[in-house]
Design a protein around this motif. Structure first.
Motif, PDB file in Angstrom:
ATOM      1  N   VAL A  89       0.866  -1.184   0.000  1.00 18.16           N
ATOM      2  CA  VAL A  89       0.000   0.000   0.000  1.00 18.16           C
ATOM      3  C   VAL A  89       0.899   1.228   0.000  1.00 18.16           C
ATOM      4  O   VAL A  89       1.849   1.306   0.790  1.00 18.16           O
ATOM      5  CB  VAL A  89      -0.925   0.011   1.232  1.00 18.16           C
ATOM      6  N   VAL A  90       0.623   2.165  -0.894  1.00 16.37           N
ATOM      7  CA  VAL A  90       1.378   3.422  -0.913  1.00 16.37           C
ATOM      8  C   VAL A  90       0.411   4.581  -0.677  1.00 16.37           C
ATOM      9  O   VAL A  90      -0.727   4.559  -1.151  1.00 16.37           O
ATOM     10  CB  VAL A  90       2.137   3.623  -2.240  1.00 16.37           C
ATOM     11  N   CYS A  91       0.852   5.581   0.070  1.00 22.72           N
ATOM     12  CA  CYS A  91      -0.003   6.714   0.422  1.00 22.72           C
ATOM     13  C   CYS A  91       0.763   8.023   0.261  1.00 22.72           C
ATOM     14  O   CYS A  91       1.985   8.070   0.432  1.00 22.72           O
ATOM     15  CB  CYS A  91      -0.463   6.620   1.879  1.00 22.72           C
ATOM     16  N   ASN A  92       0.013   9.068  -0.014  1.00 26.35           N
ATOM     17  CA  ASN A  92       0.599  10.410   0.073  1.00 26.35           C
ATOM     18  C   ASN A  92       0.788  10.767   1.544  1.00 26.35           C
ATOM     19  O   ASN A  92       0.334  10.039   2.436  1.00 26.35           O
ATOM     20  CB  ASN A  92      -0.283  11.428  -0.647  1.00 26.35           C
ATOM     21  N   HIS A  93       1.461  11.890   1.820  1.00 30.57           N
ATOM     22  CA  HIS A  93       1.912  12.175   3.190  1.00 30.57           C
ATOM     23  C   HIS A  93       1.513  13.592   3.602  1.00 30.57           C
ATOM     24  O   HIS A  93       2.376  14.468   3.767  1.00 30.57           O
ATOM     25  CB  HIS A  93       3.432  12.017   3.235  1.00 30.57           C
ATOM     26  N   PRO A  94       0.201  13.862   3.807  1.00 30.58           N
ATOM     27  CA  PRO A  94      -0.248  15.240   4.004  1.00 30.58           C
ATOM     28  C   PRO A  94       0.016  15.846   5.373  1.00 30.58           C
ATOM     29  O   PRO A  94       0.080  17.068   5.512  1.00 30.58           O
ATOM     30  CB  PRO A  94      -1.754  15.147   3.748  1.00 30.58           C
ATOM     31  N   TYR A  95       0.168  15.020   6.439  1.00 29.62           N
ATOM     32  CA  TYR A  95       0.268  15.553   7.800  1.00 29.62           C
ATOM     33  C   TYR A  95       1.622  15.303   8.449  1.00 29.62           C
ATOM     34  O   TYR A  95       2.119  16.131   9.191  1.00 29.62           O
ATOM     35  CB  TYR A  95      -0.833  14.959   8.686  1.00 29.62           C
ATOM     36  N   GLY A  96       2.195  14.127   8.230  1.00 29.66           N
ATOM     37  CA  GLY A  96       3.514  13.838   8.773  1.00 29.66           C
ATOM     38  C   GLY A  96       3.529  12.811   9.885  1.00 29.66           C
ATOM     39  O   GLY A  96       4.492  12.067  10.033  1.00 29.66           O
ATOM     40  N   MET A  97       2.455  12.737  10.698  1.00 28.84           N
ATOM     41  CA  MET A  97       2.434  11.774  11.800  1.00 28.84           C
ATOM     42  C   MET A  97       1.124  11.002  11.882  1.00 28.84           C
ATOM     43  O   MET A  97       1.128   9.778  11.895  1.00 28.84           O
ATOM     44  CB  MET A  97       2.696  12.506  13.140  1.00 28.84           C
ATOM     45  N   VAL A  98       0.000  11.718  11.927  1.00 28.51           N
ATOM     46  CA  VAL A  98      -1.272  11.066  12.233  1.00 28.51           C
ATOM     47  C   VAL A  98      -1.672  10.037  11.182  1.00 28.51           C
ATOM     48  O   VAL A  98      -2.277   9.011  11.498  1.00 28.51           O
ATOM     49  CB  VAL A  98      -2.396  12.122  12.414  1.00 28.51           C
ATOM     50  N   VAL A 203      -3.358   4.772  -2.085  1.00 28.75           N
ATOM     51  CA  VAL A 203      -4.393   5.326  -1.207  1.00 28.75           C
ATOM     52  C   VAL A 203      -4.156   6.825  -1.058  1.00 28.75           C
ATOM     53  O   VAL A 203      -3.052   7.246  -0.693  1.00 28.75           O
ATOM     54  CB  VAL A 203      -4.375   4.653   0.184  1.00 28.75           C
ATOM     55  N   PHE A 204      -5.196   7.599  -1.330  1.00 30.71           N
ATOM     56  CA  PHE A 204      -5.084   9.045  -1.155  1.00 30.71           C
ATOM     57  C   PHE A 204      -5.651   9.432   0.206  1.00 30.71           C
ATOM     58  O   PHE A 204      -6.753   9.026   0.579  1.00 30.71           O
ATOM     59  CB  PHE A 204      -5.831   9.795  -2.252  1.00 30.71           C
ATOM     60  N   ILE A 205      -4.889  10.230   0.946  1.00 29.38           N
ATOM     61  CA  ILE A 205      -5.294  10.725   2.261  1.00 29.38           C
ATOM     62  C   ILE A 205      -5.555  12.217   2.129  1.00 29.38           C
ATOM     63  O   ILE A 205      -4.666  12.973   1.735  1.00 29.38           O
ATOM     64  CB  ILE A 205      -4.212  10.446   3.315  1.00 29.38           C
ATOM     65  N   SER A 206      -6.767  12.636   2.470  1.00 25.57           N
ATOM     66  CA  SER A 206      -7.159  14.027   2.244  1.00 25.57           C
ATOM     67  C   SER A 206      -6.562  14.963   3.287  1.00 25.57           C
ATOM     68  O   SER A 206      -6.188  14.549   4.382  1.00 25.57           O
ATOM     69  CB  SER A 206      -8.684  14.153   2.280  1.00 25.57           C
ATOM     70  N   GLY A 207      -6.514  16.255   2.931  1.00 28.54           N
ATOM     71  CA  GLY A 207      -6.156  17.288   3.890  1.00 28.54           C
ATOM     72  C   GLY A 207      -4.721  17.762   3.799  1.00 28.54           C
ATOM     73  O   GLY A 207      -3.926  17.285   2.982  1.00 28.54           O
TER      74      GLY A 207
END
Length: 599
Positions: A89-98, A203-207
């Motif tokens: 699974v690969v994801c973008n990294h919009p927040y850094g921790m959560v 997987v796209f993570i919003s915000g």
């Protein structure tokens, strides 16, 4: 509740500072820095929530509850992941921790063999260390990274589920792109996927983090790392959406040449999941009430009409199938059956008229080319074809169906050459996966033009059903449409694409196989681009523009033209057969009584 003193987090900067000169200098003022950086608030949240020493899943659950973070879409992500076996699974990294905590919690609940390659920053939470394989993206040559990569390969080789945040660091404002987005993705996930033949799920993570976070990051990039705790505690009552479309299989990756291209493709698929840029299809003003389909036409009458057709209108025979062409005044029963089957087939594609059959006044003036199965006495597929030299008079294009969708400028219309307008094609559901369906129709077209070699250009549209995601149609439009001069759609298709997709298409030449991989990654049912689009593309079609057919359930369609004599010789041999040379050597005669062609 199981607690252990071995896994208790010390949420103070002093505990995180290395035993170096800088660390010793900062240690006396670390309590002040804890307040500035938000670490003290994170500590308060840790104490208030009674998080110390909890088992990792319970810790994650309570932490997210304390933050007030609402997660939407987790079940959708899980539904795309196999219950067992190697997967990445690969994801973008919009927040850094959560997001690391969120993904770890959700996927571990589904598969206990989940491991997440994560930034060393998450070591701050001792309770959840077991989720992670830690790396240091700020120091690519650090020994910990070599160890992390080996662990990742081994985990996938052992049939485990691996999660990677390929950016390595939190998303940030990039002046050259004028937007907040990930840095260039590390290729480790793709390298593992290729070597271990593992499917990969973007997987796209919003915000995103706060404006202050990004402003400080523009001043000095390391400020972003220092502010991560502060940003985490600011997520009160924040909704985070997780969106995944389809699992990308190794064969889809192989449509792209080289690890770099594969990596860019997977990154793009991640950002295509961002629903911010999804422009839904416009709903019809009125809900169509579908009428009952007319009864099947009398089979005996159809057979009688075909027997009375001139022999020259019998084009191709294969086993029990024969391709004919005829006109409504010759074969009214057959044409009625064609309109019935069109409506049935088009309804399955969300393109039906809703009427008892799919017909209009063009049926009376157009030629119908169709396949008849003599064994079962039924029609299995057809094309409706307009002969422009018969339909156009005094340069009038109104007798052509395409004139309802497009405005043709004078330079787009060649008044000296007859052409064929191709439309309303279908193959009944029972034969859509057969070898003979579309092939027989095209052999029929080939036989017809060989009998009538004055027809050198084919025109038509490829319907892009509204069953396709608008993002797929926007991609198809961007990739295949290359020639727009002289024609415009009366109701243009207005799709939008994510800026990452726009960058990708600007920097890369995308072929049809790669376009298929992109579309298959988006479509919920994994469907490919239309077979007919592939057919025309292989024939060397020019795609001129994309319009909305308001007379055909507002279906988007690609206007195209094919210069048949210049189609690939392999296909001409297949469709024209032994008469190919005679067709190619024909010298068109210039006429003045109207035609329809593209330049």
């Amino acid at each position: 509740m199981n607690k252990t003193n071995e896994n208790i987090s010390d949420l103070r900067l002093a505990s995180l500072l290395p035993d170096t000169l800088l660390g010793n200098v900062l240690r006396p003022i670390s309590p002040l820095l804890d307040k500035i950086l938000g670490i003290d608030k994170l500590h308060q949240l840790y104490v208030k929530g009674d998080l110390w020493g909890l088992e990792k899943q319970e810790f994650s659950e309570r932490l997210l509850n304390q933050l007030g973070v609402q997660i939407v879409g987790g079940a959708g992500v899980i539904s795309k992941i196999p219950k067992e076996g190697r997967c990445i699974v690969v994801c973008n990294h919009p927040y850094g921790m959560v997001e690391g905590v969120i993904i770890a919690k959700i996927l571990t609940a589904y598969r206990a063999d989940t491991k997440i390659m994560a930034n060393l920053g998450l070591r701050v939470f001792k309770e959840i260390e077991d989720y992670f394989i830690f790396a240091n993206p700020l120091k690519p040559k650090a020994p910990i990274n070599t160890s992390a990569i080996k662990q990742c390969f081994k985990h996938v080789d052992n049939e485990g589920l691996l999660v990677v945040f390929p950016a390595g660091r939190v998303s940030f404002f990039q002046p050259e792109k004028q937007r907040i987005t990930d840095a260039e993705w590390n290729r480790i996930a793709i390298q593992i996927a290729v070597r271990k033949k593992a499917p990969i799920l973007p997987v796209f993570i919003s915000g995103t983090n706060s404006k202050l976070f990004h402003k400080m990051g523009q001043i000095y990039y390391r400020f972003r790392l220092l502010m991560l705790a502060r940003e985490m505690v600011k997520l009160q009552q924040h909704q985070i959406n997780l969106v995944a479309n389809n699992l990308i299989k190794p064969e889809q990756l192989n449509a792209f040449s080289g690890i770099k291209s594969m990596n860019e493709f997977v990154r793009l698929q991640c950002y295509l999941n961002d629903e911010t840029y999804l422009t839904p299809w416009v709903e019809d003003d009125e809900v169509t009430e579908f009428k009952d389909i007319i009864p099947m036409s009398d089979q005996g009458l159809m057979t009688k009409e075909l027997a009375e057709l001139p022999e020259e209108q019998q084009l191709v025979k294969f086993k029990s199938f024969t391709v004919y062409y005829g006109y409504q005044h010759q074969i009214p029963t057959c044409v009625q059956e064609i309109t019935r089957l069109r409506e049935i087939t088009f309804r399955e594609l969300n393109e039906g008229s809703g009427e008892a059959c799919d017909t209009d006044h063009f049926d009376a003036t157009y030629m119908h080319l169709f396949i008849f199965d003599h064994q079962n006495e039924e029609i299995i597929g057809a094309y409706r074809i307009g002969q422009t030299d018969l339909l156009q008079k005094d340069a009038d294009v109104s007798k052509l169906y395409l004139s309802q969708m497009f405005n043709f400028k004078p330079e787009f219309i060649n008044q000296n050459q007859p052409c064929l307008e191709m439309g309303r094609s279908f193959i009944v559901a029972e034969h859509q996966n057969s070898f003979h369906g579309l092939l027989l129709l095209w052999k029929g077209i080939g036989a017809y033009v060989c009998k009538n070699p004055k027809y050198r250009t084919l025109y038509g549209t490829v319907s892009l059903s509204k069953l396709y995601d608008p993002r797929s149609v926007a991609l198809i439009d961007e990739v295949v449409v290359t020639k727009r001069e002289g024609v415009e759609a009366k109701a243009p298709f207005k799709g939008s694409l994510h800026p990452e997709a726009q960058d990708f298409l600007r920097e890369n030449t995308v072929n049809l196989e790669q376009l298929s991989a992109l579309v298959e990654g988006i479509e919920a049912d994994g469907k490919d681009i239309p077979v007919l689009l592939k057919q025309y593309y292989k024939l060397g079609a020019n795609f001129h523009c994309t319009g909305i057919d308001i007379n055909f359930n507002h279906t988007p369609g690609l206007l195209l033209s094919v210069d048949l004599p210049n189609a690939p010789d392999k296909l001409l041999k297949l469709y024209l057969g032994k008469d190919r040379e005679a067709y190619l050597s024909y010298i068109p005669v210039t006429i003045q009584d109207a035609g329809f062609s593209g330049n």
